[in-house]
Design an enzyme around this catalytic site. Sequence first.
Site, short mmCIF file in Angstrom:
data_model
loop_
_atom_site.label_atom_id
_atom_site.label_comp_id
_atom_site.label_asym_id
_atom_site.label_seq_id
_atom_site.Cartn_x
_atom_site.Cartn_y
_atom_site.Cartn_z
N HIS A 357 4.50 -1.31 -31.68
CA HIS A 357 3.89 -0.67 -30.52
C HIS A 357 4.88 0.03 -29.61
O HIS A 357 4.47 0.57 -28.58
CB HIS A 357 3.12 -1.70 -29.69
CG HIS A 357 1.77 -2.02 -30.25
ND1 HIS A 357 0.66 -1.26 -29.98
CD2 HIS A 357 1.36 -3.01 -31.08
CE1 HIS A 357 -0.38 -1.77 -30.61
NE2 HIS A 357 0.02 -2.84 -31.29
N LYS A 545 -1.33 2.63 -15.36
CA LYS A 545 -0.58 2.02 -16.46
C LYS A 545 0.49 1.14 -15.83
O LYS A 545 0.76 1.24 -14.64
CB LYS A 545 0.03 3.06 -17.38
CG LYS A 545 0.74 4.20 -16.67
CD LYS A 545 1.09 5.32 -17.63
CE LYS A 545 -0.09 6.19 -17.94
NZ LYS A 545 -0.49 6.22 -19.32
N ARG A 546 1.08 0.25 -16.62
CA ARG A 546 2.10 -0.60 -16.02
C ARG A 546 3.24 0.26 -15.50
O ARG A 546 3.48 1.37 -15.99
CB ARG A 546 2.61 -1.63 -17.03
CG ARG A 546 3.37 -1.08 -18.22
CD ARG A 546 3.66 -2.19 -19.23
NE ARG A 546 4.23 -1.66 -20.45
CZ ARG A 546 5.53 -1.54 -20.69
NH1 ARG A 546 6.40 -1.89 -19.75
NH2 ARG A 546 5.98 -1.06 -21.83
N LYS A 551 7.29 5.76 -18.10
CA LYS A 551 5.95 6.30 -17.85
C LYS A 551 5.95 7.30 -16.69
O LYS A 551 4.98 8.01 -16.47
CB LYS A 551 4.98 5.15 -17.59
CG LYS A 551 4.77 4.28 -18.84
CD LYS A 551 3.82 3.14 -18.60
CE LYS A 551 3.67 2.23 -19.82
NZ LYS A 551 2.94 2.85 -20.92
N THR A 653 -3.70 4.09 -24.47
CA THR A 653 -5.16 4.07 -24.63
C THR A 653 -5.87 4.43 -23.34
O THR A 653 -7.04 4.83 -23.37
CB THR A 653 -5.65 2.68 -25.12
OG1 THR A 653 -5.19 1.68 -24.21
CG2 THR A 653 -5.14 2.39 -26.52
N LYS A 657 -9.54 6.49 -22.66
CA LYS A 657 -10.65 6.06 -21.79
C LYS A 657 -10.98 7.14 -20.77
O LYS A 657 -12.15 7.41 -20.48
CB LYS A 657 -10.27 4.75 -21.09
CG LYS A 657 -10.10 3.57 -22.02
CD LYS A 657 -9.39 2.42 -21.32
CE LYS A 657 -8.89 1.42 -22.36
NZ LYS A 657 -7.71 0.68 -21.92
#
Length: 809
Positions: A357, A545-546, A551, A653, A657
Amino acid sequence: MNYNPNSTEVKQLIEGVLQRHFGCSAKEASCDQMYKATAITVKNILSDKRSAYKKKVNEAGAKRVYYMCMEFLLGRSLKTNLHNLGLATAYEKALKKLGFDLEALYECEPDAGLGNGGLGRLAACFMDSLSSLDYPATGFSICYEYGLFKQMIVDGIQVETPDVWLPGGEVWLAPRTDRTYKVRFGGRVKEEWKLDGHCEILYEDAEEIEAVPYDMMISGADSAAVSQLRLWRARNIQKFDMRLFTQGQYTQAVEQSTNAEIISKVLYPSDNHTEGKLLRLSQQYFLVSASIQSIIRDHMAVYGKLDNLPEKVAIHINDTHPALCIPELMRILVDEYFFSWEKAWDIVTRTVSYTNHTVMPEALESWNEDLFRLKLPRIYMIVKEINERFCREAWNAFPGNWSRISQMSVVGYGQVRMANLSVIGSHSVNGVSELHSSILKDSTFKDFYRLYPYKFDNVTNGIAHRRWLCYSNPGLAELLDECIGTDYRHHPESLSDFAKFADDATVRDRVRAIKHENKVKFAKMVREKTGKIIDTHSVFDVQIKRLHEYKRQLLNALNIIGLYLDLKENPNLEMQPQTFIFGAKAAPGYDMAKRIIKLLCMISKDIDQNPRIKEKLNVVFLENYSVSMAEALIPSAEISEQISLAGKEASGTGCMKLMINGALTIGTLDGANVEMQEAVGAENIFIFGLTANEVEQLWLSGYRAANYYISNDRLIRIIKYLSTGFAGESFADIAAYLLNNGHGVADPYMCLADFESYYQTHKVMIDAYTNKDAWNRMSLLNIAAAGKFAADRSIEEYADRIWGLKKVK
């Protein structure tokens, strides 16, 4: 049992549970008691369905998949189970007769504290699809008492408090004290060879801990199957020392129990110290040892032999955390069932498969060899043997290339490497997007790919579209039902039929009206919980997101600061009002992530103190972001921020969504964004920045953040203002981090390199938003193209190409 009771029968079921479990009538029941009574009736239906389905699976001799993951981010269960069972209407009517509102009961349920982010949510989505598609499946994880943590924001600082979820969540758990197993840690291992040629393994002074299973039923949508999520709780085997207690040594009397049970206390304890590392290693072995023992017991009960294990069982490692299931299965086959090493290894490698992942080096777990040997002496012996045999194989493939072989080895340089073990011990290794899988083959596992090219595959991630579209966004689901029928609920690829309505002005207007209704609902929820007011006519720009540097919430923040400075200089500036919404938790020991949270919160606070600026710019940081909060936010989002540095995000993901709910994506060509662009067309997505290949080339040539800074007046202005700060606090440390942090390369995730492209693309996107009709058309086309990203498609690919599963109807 009746799996489809009408409202009268549901009312009777609930009243019966209230009387038996709580000793009260519906008139006397509190909201919490009514929620629990309702949940118990649903759990009973699911348990009976599970028993009937398991009987069918055994009679058919069907292959089963066992999905191993350290976390399952389930969210709330009541709403999803009622919709999957087709009982939402019956329960709503029954509860109304009893004087209760079903929507209010949903709010009584806490989010299950069993996960953190994308990894755990993916696992939950996959369990939903496995049930809905009638595949026999069991998930395994740990029954964390406190989960990750509950996030509080105090003066912009993240404070971690216990996530006490079990008082409300335990109602879904069924204890199975008849299925407990012993797990050993530490001590010494002795080998005794018997006259019959078997080697008996003896343990001396080992610590034994009992694994007690708690089962949670995972429903499928309109299906016969009910999957089982088995969660392990640690319990001390030793009896309570009454002698010490009667002598007044209370702490010592309970210390042993506490030491054992701490294994299942908290998800992902901080591992920046030896005790934390030992606890994480203990958690991982505890999970896999108990789970493998359970799998073997169930298999033997049906078949009475283990030679056929690969034909009847698929064990899937979801990321590297459960990699120890490989040596643990070897231990059981060799030590307890006396298989030869060669036969046992053949069984293991044909049974186990592995999903990677992440390509982030810090997430490809390694353990200190001495610590590993101390905590898991027998497993260490087996891992050493696996490694020695593999190194001989690798030598034959790469003769004389010790450097390459040492990098591929499981044990090397004083480390035990879980990712290498996972690749070597599995028959299939897959990434979770086309780009990510290419990076695994070309970079992360390139030597393994040369050795085992047949092992590597790709299965792009997917989401439980029924939960994230049909149940979370009923207005949009109703419109889809009217336009294209209900087939998409079970065949998500049918969403593509919605594209036929792209030129229908009436449908486009309804898409927009539904989005606005969702924005109003979400704004109302935020106001009730926080007191913060959100302008529902502003564009909702969402990054959820975390919190991690790669990110790039920081890149988003830099753009926001630029807009803030524009408005500070000219409050009358004409611009589309924008609300930037963030939801994120930072790991407790991750200082930079926490500083970015504080920056976002202080920007928000500063804006709140400037009413004229707030009319056009708002920043909202959602405290303790969760699945249930996401179910309210995602249907309201209009811009989806997917802005990780290209090559770093495996898939994502959240992007899926948001897309399926009609948000438009601004993102790099990273992870699933690449395939989303292919699906929806480049004209309906907003791509910016460096590609993965360009990022790699820039690193090789020597990245210099200052070069981008000195050539961009807007960046100069923004970064200088970081030192001035927001709400009275300077963020000079973040400015230094971006330009010259003194610890390696400044701006390690290239925010400055991508800033100008991001800023210009964001401007284009906001301009596009002002053309409402064109925006609605793009939104509709994103919904229509999102069917590919449903978990049902992912599971069908796993079942066909990797697990070899057949449906049991």
